[in-house]
Design a protein around this motif. Sequence first.
Motif, PDB file in Angstrom:
ATOM      1  N   ALA A   1       0.806  -1.221   0.000  1.00 48.33           N
ATOM      2  CA  ALA A   1       0.000   0.000   0.000  1.00 48.33           C
ATOM      3  C   ALA A   1       0.837   1.267   0.000  1.00 48.33           C
ATOM      4  CB  ALA A   1      -0.930   0.007   1.215  1.00 48.33           C
TER       5      ALA A   1
ATOM      6  N   THR B   1       1.787   4.000   4.176  1.00 44.33           N
ATOM      7  CA  THR B   1       1.159   2.961   4.988  1.00 44.33           C
ATOM      8  C   THR B   1       2.221   2.174   5.750  1.00 44.33           C
ATOM      9  OG1 THR B   1      -0.559   2.779   3.303  1.00 44.33           O
ATOM     10  CG2 THR B   1      -0.432   1.004   4.933  1.00 44.33           C
TER      11      THR B   1
ATOM     12  N   LEU C   1      -8.180  -1.595  12.736  1.00 39.15           N
ATOM     13  CA  LEU C   1      -8.048  -1.547  11.279  1.00 39.15           C
ATOM     14  C   LEU C   1      -9.101  -2.419  10.604  1.00 39.15           C
ATOM     15  CD1 LEU C   1      -6.337  -0.496   8.898  1.00 39.15           C
ATOM     16  CD2 LEU C   1      -4.906  -2.527   9.145  1.00 39.15           C
TER      17      LEU C   1
ATOM     18  N   ALA D   1     -12.144  -1.168   8.172  1.00 42.97           N
ATOM     19  CA  ALA D   1     -12.332  -1.781   6.855  1.00 42.97           C
ATOM     20  C   ALA D   1     -13.769  -2.275   6.692  1.00 42.97           C
ATOM     21  CB  ALA D   1     -11.351  -2.933   6.670  1.00 42.97           C
TER      22      ALA D   1
ATOM     23  N   SER E   1     -16.009   0.712   6.090  1.00 45.92           N
ATOM     24  CA  SER E   1     -15.824   1.259   4.742  1.00 45.92           C
ATOM     25  C   SER E   1     -16.483   0.385   3.681  1.00 45.92           C
ATOM     26  CB  SER E   1     -14.331   1.429   4.439  1.00 45.92           C
ATOM     27  OG  SER E   1     -13.668   0.165   4.386  1.00 45.92           O
TER      28      SER E   1
ATOM     29  N   SER F   1     -14.791   2.000   0.590  1.00 44.64           N
ATOM     30  CA  SER F   1     -13.499   1.313   0.609  1.00 44.64           C
ATOM     31  C   SER F   1     -12.654   1.732  -0.590  1.00 44.64           C
ATOM     32  CB  SER F   1     -13.721  -0.197   0.595  1.00 44.64           C
ATOM     33  OG  SER F   1     -12.481  -0.880   0.599  1.00 44.64           O
TER      34      SER F   1
ATOM     35  N   TYR G   1      -7.625   2.942   3.088  1.00 45.17           N
ATOM     36  CA  TYR G   1      -6.769   1.968   3.786  1.00 45.17           C
ATOM     37  C   TYR G   1      -5.495   2.626   4.292  1.00 45.17           C
ATOM     38  CZ  TYR G   1      -3.935  -2.146   4.702  1.00 45.17           C
ATOM     39  OH  TYR G   1      -3.133  -3.089   5.297  1.00 45.17           O
ATOM     40  N   ARG G   2      -4.911   3.502   3.470  1.00 39.74           N
ATOM     41  CA  ARG G   2      -3.674   4.172   3.890  1.00 39.74           C
ATOM     42  C   ARG G   2      -3.895   5.002   5.154  1.00 39.74           C
ATOM     43  NH1 ARG G   2      -3.543   5.404  -1.792  1.00 39.74           N
ATOM     44  NH2 ARG G   2      -2.186   3.919  -2.886  1.00 39.74           N
TER      45      ARG G   2
ATOM     46  N   SER H   1      -6.375   4.576   7.247  1.00 41.32           N
ATOM     47  CA  SER H   1      -6.809   3.677   8.312  1.00 41.32           C
ATOM     48  C   SER H   1      -5.616   3.094   9.059  1.00 41.32           C
ATOM     49  CB  SER H   1      -7.661   2.541   7.738  1.00 41.32           C
ATOM     50  OG  SER H   1      -8.839   3.039   7.149  1.00 41.32           O
TER      51      SER H   1
END
Length: 233
Positions: A131, A135, A182, A186, A189, A195, A200-201, A203
């Motif tokens: 990622a 990340t 995390l 997810a 999202s 999502s 994600y980064r 999160s």
Amino acid sequence: MIRGCVLSTGVSTNVNRKRWSLVNWLALAIAILLTKNVAAILWEYRHYFPPNFEANFLIGRQSMFQGLYRQAFYLHLISSPLALLLGIFMVGSGLSGLAMRYHQLSGRVLATIVFLGVVPSGFIMAAGTLAGWWTGLAFAINASLVALFCALAGYHAYRRNHQAHKRWAMRTFLMLCAPIVLRLIAGVSIVTNTSSPTVYRWSAWISWLLPLLVFECYNQLRTQLPVTQPPQR
């Protein structure tokens, strides 16, 4: 803390017992929630023994799944849930005063798992994230804080500074809970159809920054609240 208060009336005793009971129930509810999420993570391990590169986490990792990264991956799979489950037990025993005879032994075992398993494998996994460096930096800082907070918790336990030990132990536990947070982010999202790689980064940072921030704010509020002295007889 509640046990150390000098209570002058039976009503005060009942109120404090009720509060203590609520704390126990809240701690139990959180422990059940965390244990449930650990069980859900462990259920996904069926994709990793042997590795299924069509499974969610392993997608795109077939070319790098060898050597040091492969060893770190499996070390992390084993050490992280063990550390988290031990952390749940230690927080529970520290709050309730139960099973304290096992608390010190569990602390030594947890520190061993953290320094020989969670932290080194966490650094290698962070370096191999797909990622991006942003990340990976979040995961690397998280691993560093786990090591730092665990070391400080052990130091204050050795010095018998129980209040400082509790604070640093709780910080260690919150860092270990980052994968659970995390996972929850997810899930939210996905449900909200938001999502994305960008989510994600961020999160990866929120998963440990937000719990730590809430805890530090709580500690700050506690220090600012006036201490109520029991009435004099």
